[in-house]
Motif scaffolding. Structure first.
Motif, PDB file in Angstrom:
ATOM      1  N   LYS A 117      39.483 -17.410  25.384  1.00 23.68           N
ATOM      2  CA  LYS A 117      40.464 -16.375  25.534  1.00 23.68           C
ATOM      3  C   LYS A 117      41.815 -16.489  24.841  1.00 23.68           C
ATOM      4  O   LYS A 117      42.654 -17.815  25.051  1.00 23.68           O
ATOM      5  N   ASP A 153      44.039 -14.234  24.584  1.00 23.18           N
ATOM      6  CA  ASP A 153      45.252 -13.713  25.284  1.00 23.18           C
ATOM      7  C   ASP A 153      44.575 -12.547  26.383  1.00 23.18           C
ATOM      8  O   ASP A 153      43.360 -12.426  26.061  1.00 23.18           O
ATOM      9  N   LYS A 154      45.314 -12.134  27.506  1.00 26.71           N
ATOM     10  CA  LYS A 154      44.565 -11.382  28.561  1.00 26.71           C
ATOM     11  C   LYS A 154      43.934  -9.953  27.785  1.00 26.71           C
ATOM     12  O   LYS A 154      43.195  -9.585  28.502  1.00 26.71           O
ATOM     13  N   ASN A 155      44.785  -9.445  26.874  1.00 24.96           N
ATOM     14  CA  ASN A 155      44.414  -8.270  26.344  1.00 24.96           C
ATOM     15  C   ASN A 155      43.738  -8.195  25.095  1.00 24.96           C
ATOM     16  O   ASN A 155      43.470  -7.008  24.453  1.00 24.96           O
ATOM     17  N   GLN A 156      43.016  -9.019  24.807  1.00 22.21           N
ATOM     18  CA  GLN A 156      42.117  -9.306  23.769  1.00 22.21           C
ATOM     19  C   GLN A 156      40.886  -8.268  23.656  1.00 22.21           C
ATOM     20  O   GLN A 156      40.279  -8.340  24.963  1.00 22.21           O
ATOM     21  N   HIS A 192      35.224 -21.367  28.000  1.00 23.11           N
ATOM     22  CA  HIS A 192      34.557 -20.908  29.589  1.00 23.11           C
ATOM     23  C   HIS A 192      33.322 -20.725  29.235  1.00 23.11           C
ATOM     24  O   HIS A 192      32.884 -20.234  28.386  1.00 23.11           O
ATOM     25  N   LYS A 224      35.355 -10.197  22.409  1.00 24.33           N
ATOM     26  CA  LYS A 224      34.994 -11.198  22.892  1.00 24.33           C
ATOM     27  C   LYS A 224      34.810 -12.401  21.894  1.00 24.33           C
ATOM     28  O   LYS A 224      34.122 -12.057  20.868  1.00 24.33           O
TER      29      LYS A 224
END
Length: 138
Positions: free
Chosen positions: A47, A49-52, A29, A55
């Protein structure tokens, strides 16, 4: 000098051929493309996962064949900044040969020693000896 941000991880990935890198670039991204002659480096955020909590940035390139091309690309990749963060570590993925029938495609090999196979200082030194380093195996 800015303090180290422990919430950022910047990984460099190199392969000799585009096929060895696969479609990694498609998962980035905010991708940036930087060209250095025939070397193109793609950098971006990935990314997992959403909860990482960290960065994760990747800088990806294919170096071309041979150790000189790999060394040139690795040097350039190590110096690459993305979002003001240098590469933390470098992975090289690719094709290698083996005489062992036990190894299969996609196996990960971690050597316990390596030799410089194309350096031959004989007859002054024994085969595989690296005079500047005073060793024959790493």
């Amino acid at each position: 000098m800015d303090p180290i941000d422990n919430n950022i991880l910047h990984i460099g990935i190199l392969g000799a051929m585009q096929e060895e890198i696969g479609n990694t670039i498609n998962f980035l991204h905010n991708t940036a493309k930087t060209e250095y002659g025939d070397l193109t480096i793609f950098s971006g955020e990935i990314k997992i996962d959403k909860n990482q909590s960290k960065k994760i940035f990747l800088s990806v390139a294919w170096s071309g064949w041979g150790k000189v091309s790999a060394a040139r690309a690795a040097t350039r990749l190590i110096a690459t900044e993305y979002k003001s963060h240098n590469v933390d570590f470098l992975l090289f993925t690719g094709v290698a040969g083996s005489l062992s029938s036990e190894l299969k495609q996609w196996d990960i090999i971690i050597p316990n020693e390596v030799i410089q196979h194309d350096l031959d200082a004989r007859p002054i030194f024994k085969r595989f000896y690296i005079p500047n380093l005073n060793i024959d195996k790493l």
